[in-house]
Write a protein that holds these residues in place. Sequence first.
Motif, mmCIF file in Angstrom:
data_model
loop_
_atom_site.group_PDB
_atom_site.id
_atom_site.type_symbol
_atom_site.label_atom_id
_atom_site.label_comp_id
_atom_site.label_asym_id
_atom_site.label_seq_id
_atom_site.Cartn_x
_atom_site.Cartn_y
_atom_site.Cartn_z
ATOM 1 N N ILE A 18 5.148 -0.370 -4.507
ATOM 2 C CA ILE A 18 3.816 -0.118 -5.068
ATOM 3 C C ILE A 18 3.761 1.320 -5.560
ATOM 4 O O ILE A 18 4.044 2.257 -4.803
ATOM 5 N N THR A 19 3.388 1.482 -6.814
ATOM 6 C CA THR A 19 3.411 2.826 -7.406
ATOM 7 C C THR A 19 2.053 3.277 -7.937
ATOM 8 O O THR A 19 1.924 4.403 -8.414
ATOM 9 N N ASP A 20 1.025 2.406 -7.877
ATOM 10 C CA ASP A 20 -0.288 2.837 -8.351
ATOM 11 C C ASP A 20 -1.095 3.417 -7.188
ATOM 12 O O ASP A 20 -0.606 3.533 -6.063
ATOM 13 N N PHE A 21 -2.355 3.796 -7.461
ATOM 14 C CA PHE A 21 -3.170 4.488 -6.465
ATOM 15 C C PHE A 21 -3.291 3.672 -5.176
ATOM 16 O O PHE A 21 -3.477 2.464 -5.229
ATOM 17 N N PRO A 22 -3.183 4.330 -4.026
ATOM 18 C CA PRO A 22 -3.053 5.780 -3.778
ATOM 19 C C PRO A 22 -1.609 6.265 -3.676
ATOM 20 O O PRO A 22 -1.368 7.425 -3.384
#
Length: 209
Positions: free
Chosen positions: A141-145
Amino acid sequence: MDFVDKAMDTYWTLAKDIDFNSNQLKCAIGFIVFNPLYWNMGARIEYNTKLLSKLAFGSSKLAVYLFSLSVFTLGLIRDHIYKEAILEQPTSDLLNNIYIKLIGLICFSIGSIFVSSSMFKLGIVGTYLGDHFGFLKDERITDFPFNVLDNPMYDGSTLCFLGTGLWYAKPAGIFASVLVYAMYQLVELIEEPFTAKIYSKREALKKSN
């Protein structure tokens, strides 16, 4: 040197306002140290022996949910004891002002956002080391946060502890927050290489097949 002297004076002034003889504080420290070791060692035992899955009638999914429940419950107990512990601690005149309260509120709010958004992105299984139970994610997972912090759950939790301590103007809260951060740094050293090993092993199996 004036800055260093002032910083040291502030440090000792705050330190004097911590009652280390408090049983509540000792209990809070115990949970702060125990909890991250519990979930890492418990997950490691499951990975190596499948003991928890065996106890859960051979179901890895049931095991990970029961394990998650135990970790979540221990977290609630820790947070409650921490709050009760610092409420009975001396209040610092240095911290007891509207500006420090505002900083505390900001820390707690940001920390809560990091923790809640991390749990939303990871889900229950991902949050509570489900990869040690055999539930691996297809991709990172690379999106926020996670595009802001490498470990938003741990850093967010630390900010919540700090924010609470500052809001109540308790030096003991700052001390406990530093300990929380230190424990999370320790478990990261334990957890991250092992998690990387789990995913590397999966990739190696894919290539061999």
